[in-house]
Design a protein around this motif. Structure first.
Motif, short mmCIF file in Angstrom:
data_model
loop_
_atom_site.label_atom_id
_atom_site.label_comp_id
_atom_site.label_asym_id
_atom_site.label_seq_id
_atom_site.Cartn_x
_atom_site.Cartn_y
_atom_site.Cartn_z
N ARG A 1 -4.78 5.24 -5.68
CA ARG A 1 -5.78 5.13 -4.59
C ARG A 1 -6.00 3.66 -4.28
NH1 ARG A 1 -10.83 7.07 -6.03
NH2 ARG A 1 -11.41 7.11 -3.85
N VAL B 1 0.54 4.05 -2.81
CA VAL B 1 0.12 5.40 -2.41
C VAL B 1 1.20 6.41 -2.77
CG1 VAL B 1 -0.35 6.88 -0.40
CG2 VAL B 1 -1.48 4.65 -0.60
N THR C 1 0.84 -1.20 0.00
CA THR C 1 0.00 0.00 0.00
C THR C 1 0.88 1.25 0.00
OG1 THR C 1 -1.72 -1.19 1.19
CG2 THR C 1 -1.81 1.22 1.29
N ALA D 1 -5.28 4.62 3.11
CA ALA D 1 -6.06 3.71 2.26
C ALA D 1 -7.44 3.54 2.89
CB ALA D 1 -5.36 2.36 2.15
#
Ligand SMILES: Nc1nc2c(ncn2[C@@H]2O[C@H](COP(=O)(O)OP(=O)(O)O)[C@@H](O)[C@H]2O)c(=O)[nH]1
Ligand SMILES: [Mg+2]
Length: 337
Positions: free
Chosen positions: A159, A154, A150, A185
């Motif tokens: 997204r 990011v 993530t 997130a």
């Protein structure tokens, strides 16, 4: 299916798929993290090999080759790779007095040839959300690796929405929610004990409706031998596939590098029973046996997509064999090709 290229930000359309590895340049500082993480294995490999020489050159005889084999085997790289390196050194250098660096070069060349075919970029959806399912045994590092992935997405302007598919333990949902909050997130969660396929379904629905770039689904730990739980993964995959053609674009298996030979049976079992498409090797920092990445990369036709070398969200990078070997052998390397 497209490939993910990190570092491109929100560029219009990427040029045609790059050769694996070329696109993603290492973040500054990651080589140092990798080096620090791999220090235990590097010590066995390069320090032990250099120790065999006791600094000066040494005659390459059978006694030397036995000591070399011992150092190689201690990294868990497996008999095939260790034998091939010993045979190469014997053939080219026998009865000569050589410098340690010459032998380390041979190790580097042999390992690169074995690891290079396992390098591959992450598959991505051509349009719409890329869906990634994350699997593995208990405690292998699934949830942490999702957090690290993530962070990469990011940072790249994507997204991300997470699906808390480990509905088995409430603490697992909280752990993922904590990371989601920290990393920016969104998260979709279900009631404790609910069907993980329903959580996956809702996460993908939300990803489609909300225009998310990436949807990562966490799952409860399971053994490759638990056929009912392997079937549960199959159900999650089918539910996702009904919503997004070609999804999940990746089904990643997270392996704990400290698991030694168990990592090999997990790779075999999860590939066959869960249709895994790629491997994340986590906890390379916790082991002197990081050489296990060699048989993992070679034996199952499964690419190694990422390596994890610590507990923070920054401790994950795409697997780049040249960089990996540079960290392992503490030397410079010439990029292949
Ligand atoms: N040293 C180290 N620890 C890790 C790494 N990845 C995960 N961990 C730790 O391993 C433990 C289990 O990780 P977790 O992600 O919860 O595993 P899961 O059960 O597969 O979801 C946690 O304490 C993590 O902090 C890694 O790359 N290096
Ligand atoms: Mg977990």
């Amino acid at each position: 299916m497209a490939l993910f290229r990190f570092g491109g930000g929100r560029e219009p359309e990427p040029p045609p798929a790059p050769a694996a590895g070329e696109a993603d340049q290492p973040r500054p500082g990651f080589l140092d993290r990798l080096k620090a993480g791999l220090a235990k294995t590097a010590k066995v490999l390069s320090t032990d090999v250099r120790d065999i020489f006791k600094r000066e050159g040494r005659l390459v005889d059978e006694e030397f080759l036995e000591e070399l084999r011992g150092a190689l085997v201690r990294t868990d790289m497996g008999p095939a790779a260790a034998e091939a390196i010993v045979a190469d050194v014997r053939e080219r250098l026998r009865a000569r007095v050589v410098d340690p660096e010459v032998v380390l070069d041979s190790i580097r060349t042999q390992l690169l040839a074995r690891l290079k075919p396992a390098e591959a970029a992450l598959a991505a959806a051509a349009t719409g959300p890329t869906v990634i399912l994350v699997t593995g045994v208990n405690g292998s590092g699934k949830t942490t690796s999702i957090a690290k992935l993530t962070r990469l997405f990011v940072r790249d302007g994507k997204r991300v929405i997470l699906g808390a598919g480990d509905t088995f333990r409430a603490a697992a949902v909280e752990q993922l929610a904590m990371w989601a909050g920290r990393l920016g997130a969104e998260i979709v969660r279900g009631e404790p004990g609910c069907d993980p396929a329903s959580v996956a379904h809702r996460a993908v629905t939300r990803a489609l409706e909300g225009g998310f770039d990436v949807c990562i689904i966490d799952t409860a730990g399971r053994l490759q031998t638990q056929s009912n739980l392997m079937q549960e993964l199959g159900k999650i995959r089918r539910v996702i596939a009904k919503q997004v053609p070609e999804a999940p674009h990746e089904t990643l298996l997270v392996l704990d590098a400290t698991a030694g030979q168990n990592a090999l049976s997990q790779a075999k079992g999860f590939k066959e029973a869960a249709g895994c498409t790629g491997i994340v090797v986590a906890k390379l920092d916790g082991s002197a046996r990081g050489g296990v990445i060699v048989p993992v990369a070679e034996q199952f036709g499964l690419p190694v997509k990422y390596v994890g070398v610590g507990e923070t969200a920054d401790d994950l990078e795409p697997f780049r064999p040249e960089e990996f070997l540079a960290a392992l052998l503490e030397g410079s390397f010439a990029p292949a090709g």
